[in-house]
Write a protein that holds these residues in place. Structure first.
Motif, mmCIF file in Angstrom:
data_model
loop_
_atom_site.group_PDB
_atom_site.id
_atom_site.type_symbol
_atom_site.label_atom_id
_atom_site.label_comp_id
_atom_site.label_asym_id
_atom_site.label_seq_id
_atom_site.Cartn_x
_atom_site.Cartn_y
_atom_site.Cartn_z
ATOM 1 N N ALA A 1 0.838 -1.216 0.000
ATOM 2 C CA ALA A 1 0.000 0.000 0.000
ATOM 3 C C ALA A 1 0.864 1.253 0.000
ATOM 4 C CB ALA A 1 -0.929 -0.006 1.221
ATOM 5 N N THR A 2 1.960 1.229 0.787
ATOM 6 C CA THR A 2 2.858 2.396 0.830
ATOM 7 C C THR A 2 3.514 2.639 -0.524
ATOM 8 O OG1 THR A 2 3.284 1.955 3.158
ATOM 9 C CG2 THR A 2 4.841 3.391 2.012
ATOM 10 N N ALA A 3 3.969 1.527 -1.146
ATOM 11 C CA ALA A 3 4.605 1.671 -2.453
ATOM 12 C C ALA A 3 3.623 2.197 -3.498
ATOM 13 C CB ALA A 3 5.171 0.320 -2.898
ATOM 14 N N GLU A 4 2.380 1.703 -3.436
ATOM 15 C CA GLU A 4 1.371 2.158 -4.394
ATOM 16 C C GLU A 4 1.049 3.633 -4.175
ATOM 17 O OE1 GLU A 4 -1.305 2.075 -7.531
ATOM 18 O OE2 GLU A 4 0.278 0.670 -6.934
ATOM 19 N N ALA A 5 0.933 4.021 -2.880
ATOM 20 C CA ALA A 5 0.647 5.441 -2.588
ATOM 21 C C ALA A 5 1.787 6.328 -3.058
ATOM 22 C CB ALA A 5 0.409 5.621 -1.085
ATOM 23 N N ALA A 6 3.042 5.863 -2.839
ATOM 24 C CA ALA A 6 4.188 6.654 -3.284
ATOM 25 C C ALA A 6 4.213 6.781 -4.808
ATOM 26 C CB ALA A 6 5.476 6.022 -2.779
ATOM 27 N N ARG A 7 3.889 5.664 -5.489
ATOM 28 C CA ARG A 7 3.869 5.717 -6.946
ATOM 29 C C ARG A 7 2.815 6.686 -7.450
ATOM 30 N NH1 ARG A 7 1.029 3.830 -10.920
ATOM 31 N NH2 ARG A 7 -0.405 2.743 -9.494
ATOM 32 N N GLN A 8 1.606 6.606 -6.863
ATOM 33 C CA GLN A 8 0.546 7.514 -7.290
ATOM 34 C C GLN A 8 0.902 8.971 -6.994
ATOM 35 O OE1 GLN A 8 -3.023 6.171 -5.388
ATOM 36 N NE2 GLN A 8 -3.142 4.250 -6.568
ATOM 37 N N ALA A 9 1.512 9.207 -5.811
ATOM 38 C CA ALA A 9 1.917 10.575 -5.477
ATOM 39 C C ALA A 9 2.967 11.077 -6.457
ATOM 40 C CB ALA A 9 2.447 10.624 -4.045
ATOM 41 N N PHE A 10 3.922 10.190 -6.828
ATOM 42 C CA PHE A 10 4.944 10.596 -7.783
ATOM 43 C C PHE A 10 4.321 10.921 -9.142
ATOM 44 C CE2 PHE A 10 7.955 9.470 -11.151
ATOM 45 C CZ PHE A 10 8.994 10.339 -10.848
ATOM 46 N N GLU A 11 3.368 10.084 -9.568
ATOM 47 C CA GLU A 11 2.731 10.350 -10.857
ATOM 48 C C GLU A 11 1.956 11.668 -10.826
ATOM 49 O OE1 GLU A 11 0.345 6.957 -11.655
ATOM 50 O OE2 GLU A 11 2.032 5.674 -12.242
ATOM 51 N N ARG A 12 1.242 11.909 -9.685
ATOM 52 C CA ARG A 12 0.520 13.189 -9.591
ATOM 53 C C ARG A 12 1.474 14.370 -9.593
ATOM 54 N NH1 ARG A 12 -2.588 10.147 -5.871
ATOM 55 N NH2 ARG A 12 -1.416 11.041 -4.145
ATOM 56 N N ALA A 13 2.597 14.223 -8.847
ATOM 57 C CA ALA A 13 3.575 15.317 -8.805
ATOM 58 C C ALA A 13 4.197 15.555 -10.178
ATOM 59 C CB ALA A 13 4.673 14.995 -7.780
ATOM 60 N N ALA A 14 4.474 14.430 -10.898
ATOM 61 C CA ALA A 14 5.038 14.581 -12.235
ATOM 62 C C ALA A 14 4.047 15.281 -13.165
ATOM 63 C CB ALA A 14 5.409 13.206 -12.791
ATOM 64 N N ALA A 15 2.755 14.909 -13.042
ATOM 65 C CA ALA A 15 1.753 15.567 -13.883
ATOM 66 C C ALA A 15 1.638 17.049 -13.553
ATOM 67 C CB ALA A 15 0.391 14.871 -13.689
ATOM 68 N N ARG A 16 1.652 17.365 -12.229
ATOM 69 C CA ARG A 16 1.595 18.785 -11.850
ATOM 70 C C ARG A 16 2.815 19.538 -12.332
ATOM 71 N NH1 ARG A 16 -0.443 16.626 -6.945
ATOM 72 N NH2 ARG A 16 1.620 16.806 -6.012
ATOM 73 N N GLU A 17 3.995 18.895 -12.238
ATOM 74 C CA GLU A 17 5.224 19.561 -12.685
ATOM 75 C C GLU A 17 5.202 19.816 -14.185
ATOM 76 O OE1 GLU A 17 8.949 21.325 -12.387
ATOM 77 O OE2 GLU A 17 7.446 20.798 -10.865
ATOM 78 N N ALA A 18 4.701 18.815 -14.944
ATOM 79 C CA ALA A 18 4.623 18.997 -16.391
ATOM 80 C C ALA A 18 3.658 20.131 -16.740
ATOM 81 C CB ALA A 18 4.185 17.691 -17.050
ATOM 82 N N ALA A 19 2.504 20.149 -16.034
ATOM 83 C CA ALA A 19 1.544 21.228 -16.291
ATOM 84 C C ALA A 19 2.132 22.583 -15.918
ATOM 85 C CB ALA A 19 0.261 20.967 -15.499
ATOM 86 N N ARG A 20 2.868 22.609 -14.762
ATOM 87 C CA ARG A 20 3.469 23.879 -14.345
ATOM 88 C C ARG A 20 4.509 24.357 -15.356
ATOM 89 N NH1 ARG A 20 7.908 25.555 -12.142
ATOM 90 N NH2 ARG A 20 8.758 23.439 -11.956
ATOM 91 N N ARG A 21 5.330 23.422 -15.843
ATOM 92 C CA ARG A 21 6.349 23.811 -16.828
ATOM 93 C C ARG A 21 5.702 24.318 -18.116
ATOM 94 N NH1 ARG A 21 10.708 18.823 -16.229
ATOM 95 N NH2 ARG A 21 11.480 19.419 -14.138
ATOM 96 N N GLU A 22 4.616 23.663 -18.526
ATOM 97 C CA GLU A 22 3.944 24.112 -19.741
ATOM 98 C C GLU A 22 3.361 25.506 -19.546
ATOM 99 O OE1 GLU A 22 2.633 24.058 -23.605
ATOM 100 O OE2 GLU A 22 3.999 22.707 -22.555
ATOM 101 N N ALA A 23 2.777 25.710 -18.336
ATOM 102 C CA ALA A 23 2.220 27.041 -18.056
ATOM 103 C C ALA A 23 3.324 28.086 -17.984
ATOM 104 C CB ALA A 23 1.437 27.004 -16.734
#
Length: 387
Positions: free
Chosen positions: A169-191
């Motif tokens: 569960a911890t690994a899955e939560a970390a993976r999902q958090a990383f994916e969300r952070a990566a998506a936010r970072e990509a959106a921020r860079r595009e903006a």
């Protein structure tokens, strides 16, 4: 004939008693084996139930406690039955002994033989009972150990399963958090990229307008700076003239109109110096430290400043620099009194001290230094005097 008949009857009674005792022993052994088999079957059932309860976690412990209580009840019942059987056997032996005691003296030998046989029988019964008790205790101990091992194994297995589930569960939560952070970072860079492009276009459009405005502002600022410089120069010259006039007037002042400020954090020094100056007809004001002296000088300018070196807040060097930086007070003579004149000489010269007077000093010398400083004129440009 009668004696033979009696002996035959006695032998028959002994045989009957022996048969009864043998049947009872056989029944006891049968019941003991049945209880042992029942206990083994119960132990096997308990082990199976313990494994099942270990898989069910919390529910297993309650069921195990109930089974332990049931086994304890069964053990107590078995012990009660054994005690009752021993009591019945004792009662039977007592009845047999009473029957033998009622016989005539002629049958004493037969009674002793029967008693000896009964004693041997009782010993054998006691030995068999002890063996059964030991076997029952050993079987119960083995069953308890097996049940405890099974329960421990089940708890360990459940704990490992829980830890593995938590890690997953911890690994899955970390993976999902990383994916969300990566998506936010990509959106921020595009903006940011889009904003940078828009800003670059806006800057390019404003560059020409800003250049013309900066050139005009630079010309206006240069004119303003030049005007401010001329005004400051005129103000400085006016302040110097006013200060020179003040100093000249101070030099011409009688002692009764000359104000001397004593700045020292020691009350004893202030009182002693003030008494000396008052004796020579000078006006005296006191400051408890450098900050107090600077505040009073801004309100009422003294003709001479006598200061100590070490004071809290603002020391004597800082106070002298403050006086010299203001054109209105730059020409005030500053007499610094210190116990380490050699060590403070360079610092005093850099600060702009007029006279560095070492402790202890003659009182007449302080008065002479005050009068000489007032006659000398521009204190800001004179070299420092040592006394």
């Amino acid at each position: 004939m009668t004696e033979i008949l009696l002996w035959l009857m006695l032998a028959g009674a002994v045989v009957v008693l022996a048969g009864v005792a043998w049947r009872r022993r056989a029944q006891m052994r049968h019941r003991a084996r049945a209880r042992a088999e029942a206990a083994l079957m119960a132990a096997e059932t308990a082990r199976a139930q313990a494994r099942q309860r270990a898989e069910e976690q919390a529910k297993a412990q309650a069921s195990l406690a109930a089974e332990e209580a049931a086994r304890a009840q069964a053990q107590r019942q078995a012990e009660a039955e054994a005690a009752a059987l021993r009591q019945r056997e004792a009662d039977e032996a007592a009845r047999v002994q009473a029957l033998r005691a009622a016989e005539e003296a002629a049958r004493a030998q037969a009674r002793r033989d029967a008693e000896q046989a009964a004693q041997e029988q009782a010993q054998r019964i006691a030995a068999e009972q002890a063996e059964r008790e030991a076997a029952r205790a050993e079987a119960e101990r083995l069953a308890n150990e097996q049940a405890q091992r099974a329960a421990q194994a089940a708890r360990l297995e459940a704990q490992r399963a829980a830890e593995e589930a938590e890690r997953r569960a911890t690994a899955e939560a970390a993976r999902q958090a990383f994916e969300r952070a990566a998506a936010r970072e990509a959106a921020r860079r595009e903006a940011e990229r889009a904003a940078a492009e828009a800003e670059a276009r806006l800057q390019a459009e404003r560059a020409a307008e800003a250049q013309a405005a900066r050139e005009a502002a630079a010309r206006a600022e240069a004119a303003r700076i030049e005007a401010a410089r001329l005004a400051a120069e005129r103000a400085r010259q006016q302040a110097e003239r006013e200060a020179a006039q003040v100093m000249a007037a101070a030099a011409r002042k009688p002692r009764e109109q000359t104000l001397v400020m004593v700045a020292d954090d020691s009350k004893i020094v202030r009182v002693k110096t003030g008494r000396l100056l008052t004796q020579h007809q000078y006006q005296v004001c006191f400051a408890e430290d450098g900050l107090d002296a600077a505040r009073q000088i801004a309100e009422r300018q003294p003709d001479v400043l006598i200061t100590d070196v070490e004071m809290p807040g603002m020391d004597g060097f800082q106070l002298t620099e403050h006086v010299r930086q203001n054109p209105r007070t730059a020409n005030i003579p500053v007499i610094m009194i210190t116990a380490a004149d050699e060590r403070h000489r360079d610092d005093a010269a850099r600060a702009g001290v007029s006279v560095l007077l070492g402790k202890p000093y003659p009182e007449d010398e302080l008065i002479a230094r005050i009068e000489a400083s007032l006659r000398a004129g521009d204190a800001a440009t004179r070299p420092m005097e040592l006394a």
